[in-house]
Design an enzyme around this catalytic site. Structure first.
Site, PDB file in Angstrom:
ATOM      1  N   ASP A  31       0.857  -1.199   0.000  1.00  0.00           N
ATOM      2  CA  ASP A  31       0.000   0.000   0.000  1.00  0.00           C
ATOM      3  C   ASP A  31       0.885   1.238   0.000  1.00  0.00           C
ATOM      4  O   ASP A  31       1.958   1.243   0.597  1.00  0.00           O
ATOM      5  CB  ASP A  31      -0.945   0.013   1.210  1.00  0.00           C
ATOM      6  CG  ASP A  31      -2.207   0.819   0.926  1.00  0.00           C
ATOM      7  OD1 ASP A  31      -3.283   0.221   0.773  1.00  0.00           O
ATOM      8  OD2 ASP A  31      -2.102   2.074   0.824  1.00  0.00           O
ATOM      9  N   LEU A 150     -17.274  -9.729  -2.137  1.00  0.00           N
ATOM     10  CA  LEU A 150     -17.449  -9.778  -0.679  1.00  0.00           C
ATOM     11  C   LEU A 150     -18.217  -8.557  -0.170  1.00  0.00           C
ATOM     12  O   LEU A 150     -18.194  -7.502  -0.802  1.00  0.00           O
ATOM     13  CB  LEU A 150     -16.093  -9.880   0.032  1.00  0.00           C
ATOM     14  CG  LEU A 150     -15.024  -8.817  -0.189  1.00  0.00           C
ATOM     15  CD1 LEU A 150     -15.306  -7.550   0.591  1.00  0.00           C
ATOM     16  CD2 LEU A 150     -13.675  -9.369   0.223  1.00  0.00           C
ATOM     17  N   ARG A 151     -18.937  -8.768   0.939  1.00  0.00           N
ATOM     18  CA  ARG A 151     -19.659  -7.655   1.577  1.00  0.00           C
ATOM     19  C   ARG A 151     -18.898  -7.235   2.819  1.00  0.00           C
ATOM     20  O   ARG A 151     -18.485  -8.090   3.608  1.00  0.00           O
ATOM     21  CB  ARG A 151     -21.055  -8.103   2.028  1.00  0.00           C
ATOM     22  CG  ARG A 151     -22.006  -8.423   0.939  1.00  0.00           C
ATOM     23  CD  ARG A 151     -23.162  -9.249   1.478  1.00  0.00           C
ATOM     24  NE  ARG A 151     -22.692 -10.530   2.009  1.00  0.00           N
ATOM     25  CZ  ARG A 151     -23.427 -11.380   2.718  1.00  0.00           C
ATOM     26  NH1 ARG A 151     -24.668 -11.088   3.034  1.00  0.00           N
ATOM     27  NH2 ARG A 151     -22.936 -12.524   3.152  1.00  0.00           N
ATOM     28  N   GLY A 257     -26.119   3.077   0.590  1.00  0.00           N
ATOM     29  CA  GLY A 257     -24.877   3.853   0.574  1.00  0.00           C
ATOM     30  C   GLY A 257     -23.706   2.911   0.442  1.00  0.00           C
ATOM     31  O   GLY A 257     -23.815   1.869  -0.210  1.00  0.00           O
ATOM     32  N   CYS A 260     -19.749   0.951  -2.688  1.00  0.00           N
ATOM     33  CA  CYS A 260     -19.951   0.293  -3.988  1.00  0.00           C
ATOM     34  C   CYS A 260     -21.221   0.706  -4.738  1.00  0.00           C
ATOM     35  O   CYS A 260     -21.135   1.190  -5.858  1.00  0.00           O
ATOM     36  CB  CYS A 260     -19.924  -1.215  -3.799  1.00  0.00           C
ATOM     37  SG  CYS A 260     -18.296  -1.814  -3.315  1.00  0.00           S
ATOM     38  N   LYS A 263     -21.518   4.316  -6.421  1.00  0.00           N
ATOM     39  CA  LYS A 263     -20.576   4.576  -7.527  1.00  0.00           C
ATOM     40  C   LYS A 263     -20.766   3.575  -8.680  1.00  0.00           C
ATOM     41  O   LYS A 263     -20.637   3.935  -9.842  1.00  0.00           O
ATOM     42  CB  LYS A 263     -19.128   4.575  -7.022  1.00  0.00           C
ATOM     43  CG  LYS A 263     -18.522   3.218  -6.755  1.00  0.00           C
ATOM     44  CD  LYS A 263     -17.045   3.310  -6.429  1.00  0.00           C
ATOM     45  CE  LYS A 263     -16.445   1.956  -6.101  1.00  0.00           C
ATOM     46  NZ  LYS A 263     -16.380   1.010  -7.220  1.00  0.00           N
TER      47      LYS A 263
HETATM   48  P1  NAD Z   1     -10.135   1.125  -0.274  1.00  0.00           P
HETATM   49  O1  NAD Z   1     -10.227   2.542  -0.592  1.00  0.00           O
HETATM   50  O2  NAD Z   1     -10.576   0.619   1.063  1.00  0.00           O
HETATM   51  O3  NAD Z   1      -8.624   0.624  -0.481  1.00  0.00           O
HETATM   52  C1  NAD Z   1      -7.824   0.967  -1.565  1.00  0.00           C
HETATM   53  C2  NAD Z   1      -6.375   0.971  -1.091  1.00  0.00           C
HETATM   54  O4  NAD Z   1      -5.519   1.098  -2.219  1.00  0.00           O
HETATM   55  C3  NAD Z   1      -6.011   2.130  -0.169  1.00  0.00           C
HETATM   56  O5  NAD Z   1      -5.465   1.625   1.022  1.00  0.00           O
HETATM   57  C4  NAD Z   1      -4.994   2.950  -0.960  1.00  0.00           C
HETATM   58  O6  NAD Z   1      -4.019   3.560  -0.146  1.00  0.00           O
HETATM   59  C5  NAD Z   1      -4.394   1.875  -1.858  1.00  0.00           C
HETATM   60  N1  NAD Z   1      -3.750   2.363  -3.087  1.00  0.00           N
HETATM   61  C6  NAD Z   1      -4.243   3.205  -4.015  1.00  0.00           C
HETATM   62  N2  NAD Z   1      -3.348   3.377  -5.025  1.00  0.00           N
HETATM   63  C7  NAD Z   1      -2.276   2.614  -4.736  1.00  0.00           C
HETATM   64  C8  NAD Z   1      -1.029   2.355  -5.381  1.00  0.00           C
HETATM   65  N3  NAD Z   1      -0.706   2.906  -6.568  1.00  0.00           N
HETATM   66  N4  NAD Z   1      -0.154   1.536  -4.793  1.00  0.00           N
HETATM   67  C9  NAD Z   1      -0.439   0.960  -3.604  1.00  0.00           C
HETATM   68  N5  NAD Z   1      -1.599   1.158  -2.944  1.00  0.00           N
HETATM   69  C10 NAD Z   1      -2.514   1.969  -3.495  1.00  0.00           C
HETATM   70  O7  NAD Z   1     -10.924   0.362  -1.435  1.00  0.00           O
HETATM   71  P2  NAD Z   1     -11.810  -0.973  -1.328  1.00  0.00           P
HETATM   72  O8  NAD Z   1     -13.099  -0.688  -0.644  1.00  0.00           O
HETATM   73  O9  NAD Z   1     -10.974  -2.103  -0.846  1.00  0.00           O
HETATM   74  O10 NAD Z   1     -12.142  -1.199  -2.872  1.00  0.00           O
HETATM   75  C11 NAD Z   1     -11.146  -1.565  -3.792  1.00  0.00           C
HETATM   76  C12 NAD Z   1     -11.824  -1.988  -5.080  1.00  0.00           C
HETATM   77  O11 NAD Z   1     -12.635  -3.151  -4.857  1.00  0.00           O
HETATM   78  C13 NAD Z   1     -12.772  -0.935  -5.668  1.00  0.00           C
HETATM   79  O12 NAD Z   1     -12.725  -1.004  -7.065  1.00  0.00           O
HETATM   80  C14 NAD Z   1     -14.146  -1.383  -5.179  1.00  0.00           C
HETATM   81  O13 NAD Z   1     -15.187  -0.983  -6.030  1.00  0.00           O
HETATM   82  C15 NAD Z   1     -13.993  -2.906  -5.227  1.00  0.00           C
HETATM   83  N6  NAD Z   1     -14.848  -3.625  -4.271  1.00  0.00           N
HETATM   84  C16 NAD Z   1     -15.049  -3.146  -3.010  1.00  0.00           C
HETATM   85  C17 NAD Z   1     -15.842  -3.871  -2.119  1.00  0.00           C
HETATM   86  C18 NAD Z   1     -16.074  -3.357  -0.727  1.00  0.00           C
HETATM   87  O14 NAD Z   1     -16.954  -3.887  -0.052  1.00  0.00           O
HETATM   88  N7  NAD Z   1     -15.354  -2.353  -0.242  1.00  0.00           N
HETATM   89  C19 NAD Z   1     -16.422  -5.072  -2.517  1.00  0.00           C
HETATM   90  C20 NAD Z   1     -16.178  -5.545  -3.801  1.00  0.00           C
HETATM   91  C21 NAD Z   1     -15.386  -4.819  -4.696  1.00  0.00           C
END
Ligand code: NAD
Length: 428
Positions: A31, A150-151, A257, A260, A263
């Site tokens: 990260d 995942l949720r 809200g 996911c 957006k």
């Molecule tokens: P998040 O914002 O919680 O985490 C993203 C992480 O990526 C952050 O910690 C950020 O610092 C890191 N990051 C960004 N750019 C980076 C880089 N260049 N190098 C290293 N680290 C980097 O996001 P999330 O909720 O885990 O979602 C991630 C993706 O998964 C999104 O596309 C989302 O739509 C999808 N998703 C999310 C969920 C959910 O429940 N949150 C479920 C299914 C899919």
């Protein structure tokens, strides 16, 4: 044993990384946020997710997972690289901001030292995999789409026992490797859906758009129930028992809200617009959901009449229970509105105070349910945490004119009214 690199240690990257490690793989999580990496190295999760801490600590101890901000080293040491970075909307736009994805992709490509598999776990619009492939020269990597379902709040269970694993690839070799990686989950009953890359990308958006539609549908039916003296809970049961419909995601409540649905519904509309296809149903869903918070505020007006100096207790502020995620939570509209109208708000959330409310007038965090409720005129139940389901309101509040607005219908109206408390729910 596979050597994996997870780029992004948010809700998806961290949970998947820890769970892949628990399945016996060697995982390096990367990260760019150094604070997160420092915490994770100490075995502290930067997010609240039930069960995560235990398996995080276990896999650090067993030397199957490590955390770094050195993407270069992580890529070199791995065979399969998962992109798990955020894909928010662009500001004031339906379009997806893919800058995090492409920044990560470019860094990965720069550091490829042998043939790799790059897997997009982030939710990305149709054709993103094709764009990534164009950037990879001399066929140094296979590009796969493997959307995550995942949720939050159930993430560990959902990862280990998913309904399905979707892998989209345009060639056979990398498909076989991914199938092998997921074989422990497939042998426990997960269905494996193998498609081409674009289909996998669209499956994710279509799933979320469908679920958002289901929630919005029951929310609108709840509005009708309020006008017709019907309890929407009866409707949810009555229609949900039809196997073609199914009972899940049929609970009326506040606007949907989270990180996911808001957006992703916008993003699929944006994709469809680009391909000159009209997703009129999803457009209506987005509009209806945007109107929902205003509608609930109107309802609050009719319940409270005057907000000025009213003591409001707000229970749960995240977008749903069992997560600390505040992204697009409807509380972000309701609490500032009440504060502006002169109400005195105390809020409690099992995951602690939230910076989003720090600068609001007359909004304070209460460190327990009891402290939140004492002196209250109206209690708003905004999320369905189990902690709230057994509150003894009469023991905690002596106010004879106490009102409860239960936005998740977790209480029985008759039981609450028997306590001499005025009860309002959603669609009842
Ligand atoms: P998040 O914002 O919680 O985490 C993203 C992480 O990526 C952050 O910690 C950020 O610092 C890191 N990051 C960004 N750019 C980076 C880089 N260049 N190098 C290293 N680290 C980097 O996001 P999330 O909720 O885990 O979602 C991630 C993706 O998964 C999104 O596309 C989302 O739509 C999808 N998703 C999310 C969920 C959910 O429940 N949150 C479920 C299914 C899919």
């Amino acid at each position: 044993m596979h050597k994996l690199c997870m780029i992004g240690t948010g809700y998806v990257g961290l949970v998947s990384g820890v769970c892949f490690a628990d399945l016996g793989n060697k995982v390096i999580c990367v990260d760019q946020d150094k604070n997160k990496i420092d915490k994770l190295r100490k075995g502290i999760s930067p997010i609240y997710e039930p069960g995560l801490d235990e398996i995080l600590k276990k896999n650090i101890r067993d030397d199957r997972i490590e955390f770094t901000s050195n993407l270069k080293e992580a890529v070199k040491k791995s065979d399969i690289i998962f992109l798990c970075v955020g894909t928010p909307n662009k500001k004031n736009s339906l379009d997806v901001n893919l800058s995090f994805v492409f920044k990560a992709v470019k860094e990965v490509i720069k550091n490829i030292n042998s043939k790799k598999i790059i897997v997009t776990k982030s939710t990305v619009p149709v054709g993103t995999g094709d764009q990534i492939e164009k950037l990879v020269k001399k066929k140094k990597a296979y590009i796969i789409s493997n959307p995550e379902f995942l949720r939050e709040g159930e993430a560990i269970r959902d990862f280990i026992y998913p309904d399905r694993v979707v892998v989209g690839s345009n060639e056979v070799k990398s498909k076989k490797i991914l199938r092998n990686l997921y074989s422990p989950l497939i042998s426990k009953g997960a269905k494996y859906v193998s498609t081409n890359r674009r289909a996998a990308e669209l499956i994710k958006y279509a799933s979320n758009a469908f679920l958002a539609t289901k929630i919005t549908f029951i929310n609108e039916i709840a509005n009708l129930c309020e006008k017709t003296g019907i309890d929407v809970e009866d409707i949810s049961i009555g229609i949900g028992l039809d196997n073609r419909i199914g009972s899940r995601f049929l609970r009326a409540g506040p606007a949907y809200g989270g990180s996911c649905f808001p957006k992703d519904t916008k993003a699929i509309v944006s994709t469809a617009d680009k391909f000159k296809s009209n997703l009129s149903v999803i457009k209506s869903v987005i509009k209806s959901n945007q109107n929902r918070s205003d509608l609930l505020l109107k309802r609050l007006h009719s319940i409270i009449k005057k907000f000025n100096n009213k003591n409001v207790s707000f229970l749960g502020v995240t977008f749903k229970a069992n997560t600390d995620d505040m992204r697009d939570s409807s509380s972000l509209k309701i609490i500032p509105y009440l504060s502006k109208k002169g109400a005195k708000i105390k809020y409690y959330d099992p995951t602690g105070s939230k910076k989003e409310f720090n600068n609001l007038k007359n909004v304070e965090y209460a460190n327990s349910i009891q402290n939140c409720i004492s002196g209250s005129d109206i209690i708003i139940i905004h999320t369905e945490w189990n902690d709230f389901k057994s509150i003894n309101f009469r023991k905690l509040s002596k106010n004879k004119k106490l009102i409860i607005y239960d936005m998740r219908n977790i209480f029985s109206p008759t039981k609450i009214e028997k306590l001499g408390i005025k009860y309002f729910g959603i669609g009842r």
